[in-house]
Design an enzyme around this catalytic site. Structure first.
Site, PDB file in Angstrom:
ATOM      1  N   GLU A 256       0.847  -1.197   0.000  1.00 48.24           N
ATOM      2  CA  GLU A 256       0.000   0.000   0.000  1.00 48.24           C
ATOM      3  C   GLU A 256       0.884   1.250   0.000  1.00 48.24           C
ATOM      4  O   GLU A 256       1.878   1.327   0.714  1.00 48.24           O
ATOM      5  CB  GLU A 256      -0.880  -0.040   1.242  1.00 48.24           C
ATOM      6  CG  GLU A 256      -1.823   1.129   1.417  1.00 48.24           C
ATOM      7  CD  GLU A 256      -2.582   1.039   2.743  1.00 48.24           C
ATOM      8  OE1 GLU A 256      -3.678   1.613   2.820  1.00 48.24           O
ATOM      9  OE2 GLU A 256      -2.075   0.394   3.675  1.00 48.24           O
ATOM     10  N   LYS A 308      -9.417   2.095  -2.754  1.00 46.72           N
ATOM     11  CA  LYS A 308      -9.843   1.555  -1.467  1.00 46.72           C
ATOM     12  C   LYS A 308     -11.246   2.053  -1.149  1.00 46.72           C
ATOM     13  O   LYS A 308     -11.514   3.256  -1.188  1.00 46.72           O
ATOM     14  CB  LYS A 308      -8.860   1.988  -0.376  1.00 46.72           C
ATOM     15  CG  LYS A 308      -9.068   1.317   0.971  1.00 46.72           C
ATOM     16  CD  LYS A 308      -7.933   1.697   1.917  1.00 46.72           C
ATOM     17  CE  LYS A 308      -8.029   0.955   3.249  1.00 46.72           C
ATOM     18  NZ  LYS A 308      -6.893   1.301   4.143  1.00 46.72           N
ATOM     19  N   CYS A 364      -5.269  -3.216   2.475  1.00 44.45           N
ATOM     20  CA  CYS A 364      -5.038  -3.126   3.923  1.00 44.45           C
ATOM     21  C   CYS A 364      -6.283  -3.496   4.740  1.00 44.45           C
ATOM     22  O   CYS A 364      -6.667  -4.638   4.830  1.00 44.45           O
ATOM     23  CB  CYS A 364      -4.526  -1.734   4.270  1.00 44.45           C
ATOM     24  SG  CYS A 364      -3.701  -1.625   5.876  1.00 44.45           S
TER      25      CYS A 364
END
Length: 491
Positions: A256, A308, A364
């Protein structure tokens, strides 16, 4: 039931004892092989609830929950302090109090609505509550009961009903330990034995026939927060080149926010032409605001992007930002913190396609949400990939908890799952949830691991969250039966 001496009963019923009991459960939850004993402390709580009023039930369950989450999230204040300073302790305490309140309300409402049927209603209520607190922008899945059995063969039933099915079995086992009714205990024992047998007799997962290079930069996230540097890109390119010289790979994964700029920008695009194999990398995107993205790149050309969608509350997004902007700025200034930024959530979800490989990317925090992995596989993903940055966790158990939760996504979907973290945990997990390669944290390097592609569609993929739905229907039927019995007695 056994009658304990008065001094023992007084200590047992004290507030400290209930908080301590929850703390015992929270300390080893998920990360310890002893967490399979979770039904035991939970049974002590379930044993007491039917004897109490709804108000007392809320109090003792809140204390139990506060102890559980304080121990389970022991890493949280230090993790948040990197960007919230002293405010991390306050925010952590508020979160623990809120999570404990959800447990307390669940127990108290079950006690009020179900009366004498409370004991067997609690497992259903807990299943519904765990599902609800994972929903919406404030979704938070740490402490979901099913993870207590993440390291046992019983977790294999997650491909039937997700982690919710495992959690239901945990809670039913707690109720069975308390119940004096042989039929209920026998039924639960039979279900648990069937689940264990299902896990133990599952056919072995096929070996990974391809190799992935997981690149771990080990860059202090506080340096990233202070300002991105072009040296970061050079660092990852150097590690990647060394890794590919050491062993061939058909895919490279960076963590990330590994690149300081999006690969669509000219300097990054030119630099990435040096990577001769398909690459998935995390990078920021400026598109109607700042977005946290993972790009698919081949020969320097961008083939796709996934933003995300599930953002960390108060870390990546700030609720009611437009209305409370002045309040947030005042708080940040008072704590001596840099001005808040935040990111914008993605709006679409689809695999990133690199030839026959269709990568379902969980960025994540997203790896803790079964629904995100399911949506990606439903869209055709044949490999799950996580790009993460767990350096904020430091040496605490937080990173291990995060990793173990993500590992269950491989079982639910029967997909290989590969994970690249800034400072770790970088690993490869097969569709049985077995860790076939895992690399040390806190070091910079490029590590080769096996992986494979799968097209299986599990019952969980096809039916989704049928377990919480069925639990909700069961609760409604139990409540209706209780009302009917009350009406008959009053007639």
């Amino acid at each position: 039931m056994r009658s304990w001496p008065v001094p023992v009963r007084c200590v047992w019923r004290s507030d400290v004892a209930w908080a301590a009991l929850g703390g015992v459960l929270g300390l080893g939850f998920l990360v310890s092989s002893w967490s399979w004993l979770a039904p035991v402390p939970l049974a002590l709580l379930f044993r007491e609830i039917p004897r109490r009023t709804p108000t007392d039930t809320f109090k003792l369950t809140w204390l139990f929950g506060a102890g559980f989450f304080a121990a389970h999230l022991l890493w949280l204040p230090s993790s948040l302090s990197g960007f919230l300073g002293p405010g991390a302790v306050i925010l952590s305490a508020l979160l623990i109090a809120l999570l404990a309140s959800l447990w307390g309300l669940t127990a108290a409402l079950t006690r009020r609505l179900l009366g004498s049927a409370t004991l067997w209603g609690l497992p259903l209520a807990w299943t519904v509550m765990d599902a609800l607190r994972a929903a919406g922008p404030f979704g938070f899945t740490w402490g979901s009961l099913g993870y207590a059995w993440a390291k046992t063969p019983l977790v294999q039933v997650a491909d039937l009903g997700g982690i919710a099915l495992v959690g239901l079995l945990v809670a039913l086992s707690a109720a069975a330990l308390v119940s004096g009714r042989g039929l209920g205990q026998t039924a639960v024992l039979g279900a648990v034995l069937l689940a264990a047998g299902y896990g133990l007799t599952r056919p072995a997962a096929p070996d990974g026939t391809q190799q992935v290079l997981l690149v771990q930069g080990n860059i202090d996230p506080r340096l990233k927060a202070a300002g991105r540097r072009t040296e970061e890109l050079t660092h990852y390119l150097t590690l990647t080149a060394a890794g590919l010289r050491a062993a061939p790979a058909s895919l490279v994964v960076w963590p990330e926010t590994a690149a300081p700029l999006a690969p669509t920008t000219a300097p990054v695009r030119r630099a990435l032409t040096a990577v001769p194999v398909p690459l998935l990398l995390g990078a920021p995107t400026q598109d109607a605001g700042l977005r946290n993205s993972v790009y698919a790149v081949q020969a320097g050309q961008t083939l796709g992007r996934q933003d995300k969608r599930r953002l960390v509350p108060f870390g990546e997004f700030f609720p009611a930002r437009a209305a409370l902007d002045g309040v947030y700025r005042a708080v940040f200034a008072g704590l001596g913190l840099p001005p808040l930024t935040g990111t914008v959530p993605g709006t679409t979800i689809q695999p990133l396609i690199l030839g026959p490989l269709r990568a379902g990317v969980l960025i994540c925090y997203e790896s803790t949400f079964p629904g995100v992995a399911r949506a990606l596989v439903t869209q055709g993903a044949n490999l799950l990939v996580t790009a993460s940055n767990d350096a904020w966790f430091g040496p605490s158990t937080g990173a291990e908890q995060h990793f173990q939760m993500g590992r269950v996504r491989a079982i639910e979907t029967r997909r290989w799952w590969v994970r690249a973290g800034n400072d770790g945990i970088s690993a490869a997990v097969n569709p049985q949830g077995q860790v076939v390669a895992r690399f040390p944290r806190g070091v910079a390097g490029a590590f080769t691991a096996p992986f494979g592609l799968a097209e299986t569609r599990t019952l969980f993929i096809r039916w989704g969250d049928w377990v919480p739905l069925l639990a909700g229907i069961g609760l409604a039927l139990m409540w209706g039966r209780q009302r009917w019995l009350t009406w008959r007695l009053a007639d």
